[in-house]
Write a protein that holds these residues in place. Structure first.
Motif, PDB file in Angstrom:
ATOM      1  N   ALA A 117       0.842  -1.202   0.000  1.00 13.08           N
ATOM      2  CA  ALA A 117       0.000   0.000   0.000  1.00 13.08           C
ATOM      3  C   ALA A 117       0.876   1.251   0.000  1.00 13.08           C
ATOM      4  O   ALA A 117       1.840   1.333   0.753  1.00 13.08           O
ATOM      5  CB  ALA A 117      -0.906   0.003   1.224  1.00 13.08           C
ATOM      6  N   PRO A 118       0.532   2.225  -0.826  1.00 10.28           N
ATOM      7  CA  PRO A 118       1.273   3.484  -0.782  1.00 10.28           C
ATOM      8  C   PRO A 118       0.608   4.439   0.216  1.00 10.28           C
ATOM      9  O   PRO A 118      -0.609   4.596   0.200  1.00 10.28           O
ATOM     10  CB  PRO A 118       1.135   4.022  -2.203  1.00 10.28           C
ATOM     11  CG  PRO A 118      -0.182   3.479  -2.669  1.00 10.28           C
ATOM     12  CD  PRO A 118      -0.370   2.152  -1.963  1.00 10.28           C
ATOM     13  N   PRO A 119       1.365   5.061   1.107  1.00 13.06           N
ATOM     14  CA  PRO A 119       0.766   6.118   1.923  1.00 13.06           C
ATOM     15  C   PRO A 119       0.190   7.186   0.996  1.00 13.06           C
ATOM     16  O   PRO A 119       0.845   7.639   0.063  1.00 13.06           O
ATOM     17  CB  PRO A 119       1.942   6.652   2.734  1.00 13.06           C
ATOM     18  CG  PRO A 119       2.904   5.506   2.774  1.00 13.06           C
ATOM     19  CD  PRO A 119       2.760   4.826   1.448  1.00 13.06           C
ATOM     20  N   ASP A 120      -1.046   7.548   1.235  1.00 13.57           N
ATOM     21  CA  ASP A 120      -1.813   8.370   0.304  1.00 13.57           C
ATOM     22  C   ASP A 120      -2.515   9.492   1.058  1.00 13.57           C
ATOM     23  O   ASP A 120      -3.232   9.243   2.028  1.00 13.57           O
ATOM     24  CB  ASP A 120      -2.839   7.464  -0.378  1.00 13.57           C
ATOM     25  CG  ASP A 120      -3.612   8.129  -1.500  1.00 13.57           C
ATOM     26  OD1 ASP A 120      -3.371   9.316  -1.788  1.00 13.57           O
ATOM     27  OD2 ASP A 120      -4.470   7.444  -2.081  1.00 13.57           O
ATOM     28  N   PHE A 121      -2.311  10.721   0.615  1.00 11.31           N
ATOM     29  CA  PHE A 121      -2.940  11.885   1.224  1.00 11.31           C
ATOM     30  C   PHE A 121      -3.769  12.604   0.162  1.00 11.31           C
ATOM     31  O   PHE A 121      -3.224  13.303  -0.697  1.00 11.31           O
ATOM     32  CB  PHE A 121      -1.875  12.828   1.798  1.00 11.31           C
ATOM     33  CG  PHE A 121      -1.086  12.215   2.926  1.00 11.31           C
ATOM     34  CD1 PHE A 121      -1.512  12.352   4.234  1.00 11.31           C
ATOM     35  CD2 PHE A 121       0.062  11.495   2.669  1.00 11.31           C
ATOM     36  CE1 PHE A 121      -0.795  11.789   5.282  1.00 11.31           C
ATOM     37  CE2 PHE A 121       0.791  10.919   3.707  1.00 11.31           C
ATOM     38  CZ  PHE A 121       0.359  11.066   5.012  1.00 11.31           C
ATOM     39  N   PRO A 122      -5.105  12.448   0.189  1.00  9.16           N
ATOM     40  CA  PRO A 122      -5.968  13.115  -0.793  1.00  9.16           C
ATOM     41  C   PRO A 122      -5.928  14.636  -0.630  1.00  9.16           C
ATOM     42  O   PRO A 122      -5.526  15.145   0.423  1.00  9.16           O
ATOM     43  CB  PRO A 122      -7.364  12.576  -0.490  1.00  9.16           C
ATOM     44  CG  PRO A 122      -7.221  11.547   0.558  1.00  9.16           C
ATOM     45  CD  PRO A 122      -5.851  11.614   1.110  1.00  9.16           C
ATOM     46  N   PRO A 123      -6.364  15.373  -1.654  1.00  3.59           N
ATOM     47  CA  PRO A 123      -6.401  16.839  -1.537  1.00  3.59           C
ATOM     48  C   PRO A 123      -7.159  17.276  -0.273  1.00  3.59           C
ATOM     49  O   PRO A 123      -8.192  16.712   0.066  1.00  3.59           O
ATOM     50  CB  PRO A 123      -7.138  17.278  -2.800  1.00  3.59           C
ATOM     51  CG  PRO A 123      -6.866  16.189  -3.781  1.00  3.59           C
ATOM     52  CD  PRO A 123      -6.840  14.919  -2.966  1.00  3.59           C
ATOM     53  N   GLY A 124      -6.600  18.261   0.407  1.00  2.00           N
ATOM     54  CA  GLY A 124      -7.223  18.819   1.603  1.00  2.00           C
ATOM     55  C   GLY A 124      -6.973  18.044   2.879  1.00  2.00           C
ATOM     56  O   GLY A 124      -7.426  18.445   3.946  1.00  2.00           O
ATOM     57  N   SER A 125      -6.237  16.931   2.807  1.00  2.00           N
ATOM     58  CA  SER A 125      -6.053  16.092   3.996  1.00  2.00           C
ATOM     59  C   SER A 125      -4.888  16.532   4.877  1.00  2.00           C
ATOM     60  O   SER A 125      -4.771  16.082   6.014  1.00  2.00           O
ATOM     61  CB  SER A 125      -5.883  14.628   3.597  1.00  2.00           C
ATOM     62  OG  SER A 125      -4.701  14.450   2.842  1.00  2.00           O
ATOM     63  N   ILE A 126      -4.026  17.395   4.377  1.00  2.00           N
ATOM     64  CA  ILE A 126      -2.913  17.906   5.174  1.00  2.00           C
ATOM     65  C   ILE A 126      -3.109  19.401   5.358  1.00  2.00           C
ATOM     66  O   ILE A 126      -3.105  20.150   4.384  1.00  2.00           O
ATOM     67  CB  ILE A 126      -1.557  17.643   4.492  1.00  2.00           C
ATOM     68  CG1 ILE A 126      -1.347  16.139   4.290  1.00  2.00           C
ATOM     69  CG2 ILE A 126      -0.412  18.252   5.288  1.00  2.00           C
ATOM     70  CD1 ILE A 126      -0.178  15.811   3.419  1.00  2.00           C
ATOM     71  N   ALA A 127      -3.280  19.809   6.586  1.00  2.00           N
ATOM     72  CA  ALA A 127      -3.452  21.240   6.893  1.00  2.00           C
ATOM     73  C   ALA A 127      -2.261  21.702   7.715  1.00  2.00           C
ATOM     74  O   ALA A 127      -1.951  21.125   8.759  1.00  2.00           O
ATOM     75  CB  ALA A 127      -4.750  21.475   7.654  1.00  2.00           C
ATOM     76  N   ILE A 128      -1.593  22.712   7.226  1.00  2.45           N
ATOM     77  CA  ILE A 128      -0.448  23.303   7.916  1.00  2.45           C
ATOM     78  C   ILE A 128      -0.904  24.638   8.480  1.00  2.45           C
ATOM     79  O   ILE A 128      -1.438  25.479   7.765  1.00  2.45           O
ATOM     80  CB  ILE A 128       0.743  23.531   6.946  1.00  2.45           C
ATOM     81  CG1 ILE A 128       1.072  22.249   6.177  1.00  2.45           C
ATOM     82  CG2 ILE A 128       1.928  24.092   7.684  1.00  2.45           C
ATOM     83  CD1 ILE A 128       1.569  21.113   7.012  1.00  2.45           C
TER      84      ILE A 128
END
Length: 133
Positions: A117-128
């Protein structure tokens, strides 16, 4: 405690109080960490088929003290399982020098990565966020 790196914090203070221009970052890579990277980029995942991924154009211009990824961020497929608790950002694809580490923060939940499985971050899932009071 995750946040801006030690080196970038010094750059910021020198800019604020002495007018010294901070180092320019032209490209940026995201990393996964098994524990708090602190200000030095510690505890980065190693092995498991892991590698940092370039995210230079993955975040829009900030219009307030928060920015989120506007594209999918996909890491290489895992060759064995691992967990990640934090993310980090670097100005180098593989340099472990503390001067290359830019910023780190905790994930909202532990990321369990399975073999294949590739670690996957969909759009909007990381907020800085930048902190201000």
């Amino acid at each position: 405690m995750a946040g801006i790196s030690r080196v970038r914090g010094i750059d910021h203070l020198n800019y604020l109080f002495n007018g010294a221009a901070p180092r320019r970052i032209s490209r940026i890579w995201m990393s996964l960490h098994t524990d708090d990277p602190g200000g030095l980029g510690l505890h980065e995942v190693s092995g498991h088929g892991y590698a940092r991924v370039e995210v230079t154009h993955s975040f829009p211009d900030a219009l307030d003290p928060r920015v989120s990824n506007n594209v999918r961020i996909l890491f290489p497929e895992a060759t064995s399982p691992y967990d990640a608790t934090h993310i980090g950002f670097w100005d180098a694809s593989s340099d472990d020098d503390e001067e290359a580490f830019v910023y780190g923060q905790a994930l909202t939940a532990v990321l369990h990565i399975a073999t294949g499985a590739p670690p996957d971050f969909p759009p909007g899932s990381i907020a800085i966020y930048t902190r201000y009071d």
